[in-house]
Design a protein around this motif. Structure first.
Motif, short mmCIF file in Angstrom:
data_model
loop_
_atom_site.label_atom_id
_atom_site.label_comp_id
_atom_site.label_asym_id
_atom_site.label_seq_id
_atom_site.Cartn_x
_atom_site.Cartn_y
_atom_site.Cartn_z
N GLY A 165 0.81 -1.22 0.00
CA GLY A 165 0.00 0.00 0.00
C GLY A 165 0.83 1.26 0.00
N ILE A 191 -8.07 6.00 0.13
CA ILE A 191 -6.87 5.51 0.80
C ILE A 191 -6.61 6.33 2.07
CG2 ILE A 191 -4.38 5.17 0.57
CD1 ILE A 191 -6.01 3.35 -1.21
N THR A 356 -2.15 0.32 5.20
CA THR A 356 -3.01 1.22 4.44
C THR A 356 -4.45 0.72 4.49
OG1 THR A 356 -1.20 1.72 2.92
CG2 THR A 356 -3.43 2.27 2.18
N GLY A 359 -7.83 0.50 -1.05
CA GLY A 359 -7.05 -0.18 -2.08
C GLY A 359 -7.91 -0.63 -3.23
#
Length: 412
Positions: A165, A191, A356, A359
């Motif tokens: 990520g 994100i 993260t 995605g």
């Protein structure tokens, strides 16, 4: 170098290495491309270098820990759960153990052990790994993918994107996979940085850095988001809070900054005690210890530094007995001991984010194979997918399981 590889794996982290290993088990020609000079740079830093590989939670509880993402990960976890992870690493000569009965580590408590074993295994299987190769584009013509890097290009029948990520960009996670996925017509959800410390408006936290507070409950003090809460150990920092409960809860907090400048939290530092519980405890303790002042009473619940700060916030004179405190001050103290307000004002962004949130949309990936629903022969696995879990081996286990699924479900 072959003219056309059977499989090209993009990303030489935990997920990419495992995907490469399982994709090459039957003599398949696999190419692994990594943009950094070395493989698994981020894995080396995982868990403070100790590498928490997985945990012993049962599959159903493990899956539920991912919240809304649990439904998507269940096929991968059922095929490659923590026991399979332990067996896999044992097969490549890495022994593991669980000192706390929950988290799984290599017995060396050194991530280098994991990296060396995975690297040796891809060599044994004949995987061709090439570092310093940042992929900048992928095209597909006549069922063949062309993978274009900054210096050259490669061709493959199948591609696995395992680029990670945005977290810890200094370790290579700079969102390259999102760019590649977008070029291949995939949707990327919003994100956000996750699994990270949080900053507070309150400055008193700096005075409480010496102690870890166990079993703290945090909840969002916004009516619309009042169901968001977490429990675990907390540590105060120079400008905020961290610790396992904060790392877990940050994945719920960071998206809220899209709507709010400050996120109000309530923190219970007294292991879930209510106001009534606290009053009863303090009165009982006072009766048993008539000479105790208010600070000494509060210290039976909390460390000295935090006890002093909560007394100050309640306008309590710590050296007086509880009976001599003003009634309003005592009420404030009871309420603060039950729920202490904290105002979250920000964070350090992706530079300090271990994971993260967001995605490649899971709606565009087949959870049984990790293959794209939009592009045949294209697979995604690991953190590049819109899946993130709490700390404690959850995210690495997902990386291994999704890498296994992508690597084994590719028809060659």
């Amino acid at each position: 170098m072959k003219n056309i590889y059977d499989v090209c794996v993009i990303g030489g982290g935990a997920c990419g290495l495992v995907a490469s290993i399982f994709a090459s088990q039957d003599g398949t020609n696999v190419l692994l491309l990594e943009k950094l000079p070395n493989l698994a740079t981020k894995l080396k830093a995982t868990g403070g270098g100790r590498c928490n590989l997985a945990n012993h939670l049962d599959n159903e509880s493990f899956i539920n820990s991912f919240g809304k993402g649990g439904r998507f990960i269940q096929d991968a976890i059922k095929e490659f759960d923590s026991q399979k992870t332990i067996e896999f690493f044992s097969s490549i000569r890495v022994e593991t153990h669980s000192p706390d009965g929950f988290r799984v580590f290599p017995t060396t408590h050194n991530s280098t052990t994991i990296i060396q074993a995975l690297s040796l295994k891809i060599q044994e299987l004949g995987v061709e790994s090439i570092c310093n190769q940042k992929v900048i584009d992928i095209t597909k013509v006549d069922e063949i993918f062309e993978i274009i890097t900054q210096t050259t290009s490669y061709k493959a029948h199948k591609v696995i994107i395992a680029t990670g990520g945005n977290g810890y960009p200094q370790l290579g996670s700079t969102g390259d996979g999102y760019t590649l996925a977008k070029k291949l017509s995939h949707k990327i959800t919003s994100i956000y940085p996750a699994m990270m410390p949080l900053k507070t408006k309150e400055t008193w936290v700096e005075k409480c850095r010496a102690d870890t507070i166990a079993k703290v409950t945090l909840k969002v003090d916004i009516k619309k988001h009042s169901k968001l809460q977490a429990c675990g150990d907390l540590i105060f920092t120079r400008d905020g809070i961290r610790g396992p409960v904060v790392l877990d809860f940050s994945r719920e907090i960071t998206p809220l900054f899209d709507k709010y400048d400050t996120i109000p939290l309530l923190a219970n530092f007294t292991k879930g005690m209510s106001v009534d519980d606290i009053i009863k405890h303090l009165k009982t303790t006072q009766k048993a210890n008539p000479t105790y002042n208010t600070l000494q009473l509060v210290e039976t619940l909390l460390p000295t530094s935090l006890s002093l700060e909560l007394c100050r916030l309640a306008d309590i004179e710590p050296n007086l007995t509880l009976a001599k405190q003003k009634g309003l001050a005592k009420d404030r103290l009871y309420k603060l001991l039950a729920w202490t307000p904290l105002s979250i004002t920000g964070h350090d962004g992706f530079d300090k984010a271990m994971v993260t949130r967001g995605g490649v949309s899971t709606k565009e990936i087949d959870p049984k194979t990790m293959q794209s629903k939009k592009v045949d022969g294209l697979y995604f696995c690991g953190e590049v997918v819109d899946i993130d879990g709490p700390c404690g081996g959850f995210n690495l286990q997902w990386a291994f399981a999704s890498g296994y699924l992508a690597g084994t479900k590719i028809p060659i």
